[in-house]
Design a protein around this motif. Sequence first.
Motif, PDB file in Angstrom:
ATOM      1  N   GLY A   1     -10.909  -4.902  67.488  1.00 55.60           N
ATOM      2  CA  GLY A   1      -9.873  -5.608  67.352  1.00 55.60           C
ATOM      3  C   GLY A   1      -8.842  -5.360  68.497  1.00 55.60           C
TER       4      GLY A   1
ATOM      5  N   ILE B   1     -16.724 -11.706  63.104  1.00 57.26           N
ATOM      6  CA  ILE B   1     -16.624 -10.304  62.174  1.00 57.26           C
ATOM      7  C   ILE B   1     -16.934 -10.619  60.766  1.00 57.26           C
ATOM      8  CG2 ILE B   1     -14.953  -8.675  61.289  1.00 57.26           C
ATOM      9  CD1 ILE B   1     -15.530  -8.476  64.183  1.00 57.26           C
ATOM     10  N   LEU B   2     -16.375 -11.850  59.938  1.00 56.70           N
ATOM     11  CA  LEU B   2     -16.544 -12.156  58.813  1.00 56.70           C
ATOM     12  C   LEU B   2     -18.211 -12.492  58.647  1.00 56.70           C
ATOM     13  CD1 LEU B   2     -13.635 -14.258  57.543  1.00 56.70           C
ATOM     14  CD2 LEU B   2     -14.054 -11.690  56.888  1.00 56.70           C
TER      15      LEU B   2
ATOM     16  N   GLN C   1     -12.747  -4.914  57.767  1.00 64.17           N
ATOM     17  CA  GLN C   1     -11.846  -6.265  57.882  1.00 64.17           C
ATOM     18  C   GLN C   1     -10.424  -5.785  58.193  1.00 64.17           C
ATOM     19  OE1 GLN C   1     -12.182  -8.335  54.416  1.00 64.17           O
ATOM     20  NE2 GLN C   1     -14.056  -9.195  54.753  1.00 64.17           N
TER      21      GLN C   1
ATOM     22  N   GLN D   1     -12.466 -13.315  64.369  1.00 63.89           N
ATOM     23  CA  GLN D   1     -12.626 -12.988  63.144  1.00 63.89           C
ATOM     24  C   GLN D   1     -13.331 -13.662  61.980  1.00 63.89           C
ATOM     25  OE1 GLN D   1      -8.847 -11.615  61.398  1.00 63.89           O
ATOM     26  NE2 GLN D   1      -9.892 -10.518  59.552  1.00 63.89           N
ATOM     27  N   ASN D   2     -13.116 -15.006  62.462  1.00 65.73           N
ATOM     28  CA  ASN D   2     -13.751 -15.825  61.386  1.00 65.73           C
ATOM     29  C   ASN D   2     -15.218 -16.279  61.611  1.00 65.73           C
ATOM     30  OD1 ASN D   2     -11.379 -16.297  59.581  1.00 65.73           O
ATOM     31  ND2 ASN D   2     -10.382 -17.826  61.051  1.00 65.73           N
TER      32      ASN D   2
ATOM     33  N   SER E   1      -5.890  -5.866  66.040  1.00 71.02           N
ATOM     34  CA  SER E   1      -5.871  -7.253  66.825  1.00 71.02           C
ATOM     35  C   SER E   1      -4.462  -7.893  66.557  1.00 71.02           C
ATOM     36  CB  SER E   1      -7.064  -7.995  66.536  1.00 71.02           C
ATOM     37  OG  SER E   1      -7.258  -8.350  64.802  1.00 71.02           O
ATOM     38  N   SER E   2      -4.075  -7.953  65.341  1.00 69.74           N
ATOM     39  CA  SER E   2      -2.769  -8.669  64.977  1.00 69.74           C
ATOM     40  C   SER E   2      -1.640  -8.233  65.724  1.00 69.74           C
ATOM     41  CB  SER E   2      -2.844  -8.714  63.618  1.00 69.74           C
ATOM     42  OG  SER E   2      -2.575  -7.159  63.023  1.00 69.74           O
TER      43      SER E   2
ATOM     44  N   PHE F   1     -10.059  -3.897  62.049  1.00 63.66           N
ATOM     45  CA  PHE F   1      -9.912  -5.090  63.092  1.00 63.66           C
ATOM     46  C   PHE F   1      -8.617  -5.536  63.075  1.00 63.66           C
ATOM     47  CE2 PHE F   1     -10.401  -9.441  64.494  1.00 63.66           C
ATOM     48  CZ  PHE F   1     -11.239  -9.517  65.668  1.00 63.66           C
ATOM     49  N   ALA F   2      -8.237  -6.190  61.722  1.00 64.19           N
ATOM     50  CA  ALA F   2      -6.943  -6.968  61.474  1.00 64.19           C
ATOM     51  C   ALA F   2      -5.974  -6.142  62.179  1.00 64.19           C
ATOM     52  CB  ALA F   2      -6.866  -7.375  60.261  1.00 64.19           C
TER      53      ALA F   2
END
Length: 255
Positions: free
Chosen positions: A156, A177-178, A72, A173-174, A79-80, A75-76
């Motif tokens: 990401g 990935i999750l 998590q 992501q939602n 990507s962010s 990736f975050a």
Amino acid sequence: MIGNWPGLWTLFAKEVKRFTVVFMQTVTAPVISALLYLFIFSHALAGRIDVYPGVSYPQFLVPGLMMMTIIQNAFANTSSSLIFSKVTGNIVFVLLAPLSHLEFFLGFVGAALVRAVVVSVGVYAVAFVYLGVTVAHPLPLLLFGLLGGLLLATCGLLAGIWADKFDQVATVQNFLILPLTYLSGVFYSIHSLPQGWQALSRANPFFYLIDGFRYAFFGHSDVSPWLSAAVMAGASLALCLLCLRLLARGYKLRG
């Protein structure tokens, strides 16, 4: 080839500073979230799920939760960072710098690996004090940790390259990935599932990350750790080459 080491270091340091300045949000919060999973699920499901001989269910959870934080947060981070730079327009300052596409890739991915490692170590530190979990095989631990961080940091980066707004990154992501993370065996061994679900679990690439990581702790796994390493190495290589190709073309980055 890497020809601009100072530039690469500057980009890497910038990306590391980007998440360390909000340490409570990017590091402390994920650690607390993972520990809440540990405390709640270990209390609710202890004794109800079969795990490895000599391994309690709370101990069984620790490697899965650590890999979940790696997935998590790696990736975050990429990507962010990339989508924020694109939306605000300051990506132009990175693109104008004398950096090759490989150096661009390594700067972003390297910082994501740092964040993933810091968060996972935080989870392990608390779990070690609370449960006394030890590592049976350090080298597979390092291998699968790096493969997980590399794979998801690259994912990401690909999501950030493709996306034009924050909602698109959140969708990946939602809705990808999750679900893949939660259905990969974080909270259970796939041997406790019906045959059909076991087959579906083996089609989930994140399963091999978590199963290999769990092998590093306990010496037990649902599939061969060598198979898991081969699958993840192949997936990581393919995505890295794709990402480097897109960066070289300037896809959705250079107008």
